[in-house]
Design a protein around this motif. Sequence first.
Motif, PDB file in Angstrom:
ATOM      1  N   ALA A  52       0.830  -1.208   0.000  1.00 38.52           N
ATOM      2  CA  ALA A  52       0.000   0.000   0.000  1.00 38.52           C
ATOM      3  C   ALA A  52       0.860   1.253   0.000  1.00 38.52           C
ATOM      4  O   ALA A  52       0.571   2.232  -0.721  1.00 38.52           O
ATOM      5  CB  ALA A  52      -0.928  -0.013   1.207  1.00 38.52           C
ATOM      6  N   LEU A  53       1.932   1.238   0.787  1.00 39.11           N
ATOM      7  CA  LEU A  53       2.811   2.405   0.822  1.00 39.11           C
ATOM      8  C   LEU A  53       3.518   2.620  -0.508  1.00 39.11           C
ATOM      9  O   LEU A  53       3.770   3.760  -0.910  1.00 39.11           O
ATOM     10  CB  LEU A  53       3.836   2.248   1.937  1.00 39.11           C
ATOM     11  N   SER A  54       3.850   1.534  -1.200  1.00 36.45           N
ATOM     12  CA  SER A  54       4.482   1.671  -2.512  1.00 36.45           C
ATOM     13  C   SER A  54       3.549   2.354  -3.492  1.00 36.45           C
ATOM     14  O   SER A  54       3.967   3.236  -4.262  1.00 36.45           O
ATOM     15  CB  SER A  54       4.889   0.294  -3.035  1.00 36.45           C
ATOM     16  N   ALA A  55       2.272   1.957  -3.467  1.00 37.01           N
ATOM     17  CA  ALA A  55       1.305   2.602  -4.363  1.00 37.01           C
ATOM     18  C   ALA A  55       1.147   4.083  -4.031  1.00 37.01           C
ATOM     19  O   ALA A  55       1.129   4.943  -4.931  1.00 37.01           O
ATOM     20  CB  ALA A  55      -0.032   1.887  -4.266  1.00 37.01           C
ATOM     21  N   ILE A  56       1.053   4.384  -2.733  1.00 31.70           N
ATOM     22  CA  ILE A  56       0.921   5.790  -2.330  1.00 31.70           C
ATOM     23  C   ILE A  56       2.182   6.573  -2.689  1.00 31.70           C
ATOM     24  O   ILE A  56       2.116   7.728  -3.140  1.00 31.70           O
ATOM     25  CB  ILE A  56       0.627   5.876  -0.824  1.00 31.70           C
ATOM     26  N   GLY A  57       3.363   5.939  -2.504  1.00 30.24           N
ATOM     27  CA  GLY A  57       4.609   6.622  -2.841  1.00 30.24           C
ATOM     28  C   GLY A  57       4.737   6.915  -4.319  1.00 30.24           C
ATOM     29  O   GLY A  57       5.172   8.009  -4.719  1.00 30.24           O
ATOM     30  N   LEU A  58       4.354   5.971  -5.172  1.00 23.55           N
ATOM     31  CA  LEU A  58       4.400   6.220  -6.619  1.00 23.55           C
ATOM     32  C   LEU A  58       3.451   7.339  -7.014  1.00 23.55           C
ATOM     33  O   LEU A  58       3.774   8.179  -7.872  1.00 23.55           O
ATOM     34  CB  LEU A  58       4.062   4.935  -7.363  1.00 23.55           C
ATOM     35  N   LEU A  59       2.269   7.353  -6.392  1.00 26.50           N
ATOM     36  CA  LEU A  59       1.325   8.435  -6.674  1.00 26.50           C
ATOM     37  C   LEU A  59       1.890   9.791  -6.251  1.00 26.50           C
ATOM     38  O   LEU A  59       1.778  10.785  -6.976  1.00 26.50           O
ATOM     39  CB  LEU A  59       0.010   8.163  -5.963  1.00 26.50           C
ATOM     40  N   GLY A  60       2.537   9.834  -5.061  1.00 27.76           N
ATOM     41  CA  GLY A  60       3.134  11.085  -4.600  1.00 27.76           C
ATOM     42  C   GLY A  60       4.266  11.554  -5.486  1.00 27.76           C
ATOM     43  O   GLY A  60       4.396  12.751  -5.775  1.00 27.76           O
ATOM     44  N   ILE A  61       5.105  10.600  -5.941  1.00 31.71           N
ATOM     45  CA  ILE A  61       6.199  10.981  -6.836  1.00 31.71           C
ATOM     46  C   ILE A  61       5.650  11.525  -8.146  1.00 31.71           C
ATOM     47  O   ILE A  61       6.167  12.507  -8.705  1.00 31.71           O
ATOM     48  CB  ILE A  61       7.119   9.766  -7.078  1.00 31.71           C
ATOM     49  N   GLY A  62       4.574  10.905  -8.653  1.00 32.46           N
ATOM     50  CA  GLY A  62       3.954  11.420  -9.868  1.00 32.46           C
ATOM     51  C   GLY A  62       3.429  12.835  -9.697  1.00 32.46           C
ATOM     52  O   GLY A  62       3.583  13.678 -10.596  1.00 32.46           O
ATOM     53  N   LEU A  63       2.833  13.122  -8.549  1.00 31.63           N
ATOM     54  CA  LEU A  63       2.342  14.474  -8.298  1.00 31.63           C
ATOM     55  C   LEU A  63       3.487  15.485  -8.214  1.00 31.63           C
ATOM     56  O   LEU A  63       3.386  16.609  -8.728  1.00 31.63           O
ATOM     57  CB  LEU A  63       1.518  14.496  -7.008  1.00 31.63           C
ATOM     58  N   LEU A  64       4.590  15.083  -7.565  1.00 32.86           N
ATOM     59  CA  LEU A  64       5.729  15.998  -7.461  1.00 32.86           C
ATOM     60  C   LEU A  64       6.382  16.233  -8.814  1.00 32.86           C
ATOM     61  O   LEU A  64       6.922  17.322  -9.068  1.00 32.86           O
ATOM     62  CB  LEU A  64       6.755  15.429  -6.468  1.00 32.86           C
ATOM     63  N   VAL A  65       6.370  15.224  -9.668  1.00 35.23           N
ATOM     64  CA  VAL A  65       6.868  15.433 -11.025  1.00 35.23           C
ATOM     65  C   VAL A  65       5.950  16.388 -11.787  1.00 35.23           C
ATOM     66  O   VAL A  65       6.416  17.265 -12.542  1.00 35.23           O
ATOM     67  CB  VAL A  65       6.992  14.081 -11.755  1.00 35.23           C
ATOM     68  N   ALA A  66       4.652  16.256 -11.560  1.00 32.11           N
ATOM     69  CA  ALA A  66       3.699  17.100 -12.301  1.00 32.11           C
ATOM     70  C   ALA A  66       3.772  18.556 -11.870  1.00 32.11           C
ATOM     71  O   ALA A  66       3.630  19.465 -12.705  1.00 32.11           O
ATOM     72  CB  ALA A  66       2.288  16.565 -12.117  1.00 32.11           C
ATOM     73  N   VAL A  67       4.003  18.810 -10.565  1.00 27.43           N
ATOM     74  CA  VAL A  67       3.981  20.209 -10.099  1.00 27.43           C
ATOM     75  C   VAL A  67       5.201  20.985 -10.561  1.00 27.43           C
ATOM     76  O   VAL A  67       5.261  22.207 -10.360  1.00 27.43           O
ATOM     77  CB  VAL A  67       3.886  20.270  -8.556  1.00 27.43           C
ATOM     78  N   ALA A  68       6.178  20.314 -11.198  1.00 30.44           N
ATOM     79  CA  ALA A  68       7.304  21.063 -11.758  1.00 30.44           C
ATOM     80  C   ALA A  68       6.841  22.000 -12.859  1.00 30.44           C
ATOM     81  O   ALA A  68       7.497  23.011 -13.151  1.00 30.44           O
ATOM     82  CB  ALA A  68       8.371  20.102 -12.281  1.00 30.44           C
ATOM     83  N   SER A  69       5.701  21.690 -13.487  1.00 33.60           N
ATOM     84  CA  SER A  69       5.147  22.596 -14.507  1.00 33.60           C
ATOM     85  C   SER A  69       4.635  23.882 -13.900  1.00 33.60           C
ATOM     86  O   SER A  69       4.517  24.900 -14.592  1.00 33.60           O
ATOM     87  CB  SER A  69       4.012  21.900 -15.264  1.00 33.60           C
ATOM     88  N   LEU A  70       4.355  23.844 -12.581  1.00 36.92           N
ATOM     89  CA  LEU A  70       3.851  25.045 -11.902  1.00 36.92           C
ATOM     90  C   LEU A  70       4.962  25.851 -11.249  1.00 36.92           C
ATOM     91  O   LEU A  70       4.687  26.805 -10.521  1.00 36.92           O
ATOM     92  CB  LEU A  70       2.814  24.638 -10.849  1.00 36.92           C
ATOM     93  N   GLY A  71       6.216  25.442 -11.465  1.00 41.06           N
ATOM     94  CA  GLY A  71       7.339  26.188 -10.912  1.00 41.06           C
ATOM     95  C   GLY A  71       8.040  25.505  -9.765  1.00 41.06           C
ATOM     96  O   GLY A  71       8.888  26.120  -9.112  1.00 41.06           O
ATOM     97  N   ALA A  72       7.709  24.236  -9.476  1.00 45.30           N
ATOM     98  CA  ALA A  72       8.373  23.536  -8.377  1.00 45.30           C
ATOM     99  C   ALA A  72       9.816  23.241  -8.746  1.00 45.30           C
ATOM    100  O   ALA A  72      10.143  22.966  -9.903  1.00 45.30           O
ATOM    101  CB  ALA A  72       7.635  22.236  -8.054  1.00 45.30           C
ATOM    102  N   GLY A  73      10.688  23.271  -7.742  1.00 51.00           N
ATOM    103  CA  GLY A  73      12.091  22.985  -7.984  1.00 51.00           C
ATOM    104  C   GLY A  73      12.722  24.033  -8.889  1.00 51.00           C
ATOM    105  O   GLY A  73      12.575  25.240  -8.697  1.00 51.00           O
TER     106      GLY A  73
END
Length: 525
Positions: free
Chosen positions: A261-282
């Motif tokens: 379950a944590l692996s699924a949640i972690g992959l989802l979180g990593i995907g969100l953090l990759v996506a927010v780079a379009s909004l100026g993250a990092g």
Amino acid sequence: MAVGRSPAGSPARPEVSVTAAAGRAGSPGGAGAARAGGTAGGDAEGPWRGLDAVGWLAALRGLLSRPLASYHLLLASAGLLLLIGLTMVFSATSVRDYAQDGNASASLTKQAIFAVIGIVAFWACQRLPARTYRALGRPTLAVAVGLLILLNLLVAYGRLTDGDAKIGPLEAELLWLYVGEVSLQPSELAKFALVLWGAHVLARKGAALGWWRELATPLFPVVGLLFVLVGYNDLGSMLCLLALVVGLLWAAGVRLRVFAALSAIGLLGIGLLVAVASLGAGSGVRGEENYRLARLTVFFNPPPLDACKEQLCYQMVQARYAIANGGWFGTGLGQGRTKWAWLPAAENDFIFAVIAEELGVVGCAVIVTLFAVLGYTGLRIARRVDDPFRRLAAAGATAWLVGQAFINIGGVIGLLPLTGVPLPFISDGGSALVVTLAAVGMLASFARAEPDAARALHARPPARWVRLVWAPLPPLPGRRRRSAPPSTARGAVPQARKRRRDDQAASRGARDSRGRSGSANERRR
């Protein structure tokens, strides 16, 4: 020829002694047989080579069975990695520093100062007992979260105002927080804080970790907050925190379905953090290409080498050129060329490529072996200590250091996407080096607290000045505090219970008196 002894201490094989006896015989035939045996020594040494290998393995097993083996392995691996790191930082920065300021050792001097501070942190941490680390977990985590919030607020303020991310003496630069002339990286402190606090929480819960409710409070909310605060600007450090959490949960014995379950949640979180780079993250810019997604795309579908010279795979290609140029034995220390403005961040994220070019495959194998020894030692400490907190903290710190090294090396050689994390002990950077050496000091404290190590140190304690200067004696295993006498504040013992105890004592006394009187009467008769 003298009779030898096998590695186990038993007499040598009979045929060896027969040959020796024939050689000592006075007849010419005996001497000839001895000479023949000497010339055929190459054939006779075949079985002995296998015994020599077995002997080496037995000697290694004997060394590892010594009480302080974990402590010495930890000091040796960490110390060698630190020395190699200082050497490679000088090699990677000397030409650039000399061209800019005329001082070839400027970066080395700065890194050496941080190394001295880190050694002091190591010395202080190896003197602390486990209860002190437990007490420091919560305030250290609070400081780390506060610094991360301040860093993110300053970065957001600078982007909103299109100016400098600076308020008074405080200034932020993506991952670094500056207070005057002092700079620090809060994500490095967050790793150490999560080790201490997470180990304390999991050790306190104990067997109740099988319930989701126990894991959901307070561990998961705090871990999620750290992932957001760190991963928004630094995805690589967030992956190191993820490895740390996995190490803690694995050492705590969490069920496999929880990991799934944590692996699924972690992959989802990593995907969100990759996506927010379009909004100026990092390092991203709003309205431009998502650089995190582009790195993943380049990793899974790399373009031709000619196109890589202008795209995000430029660093990866230059690292490959450096590795290919090094070959098996390297070009020689200080003789690399890609560090001369060809390879970006040569002294930091890509210092392993400089090692590969100048020291070759052999030097890279030495680095990987030292990290493997460090990982083995950390897990050995976690397995041998009795205290649950020590076991969890040792496993978490080991997963953090070895996982970060794996992420860095894997990104440089092309096995993993580039994330921009430094190589522990070796890359240029003060905050990372000081915090890493502090974590090694904590592991050294736990290594001295192993049951066999503690008994050995108490059996033959070092001199008093050594204990005052280096480290005090660890507590003996199995020693418990004496239980306090029952307090009168708890109330008097109930009369019924007191009467029942008196009756039982009286009945036992009567039986004993009857037994004694009967035996006396029998003796009189």
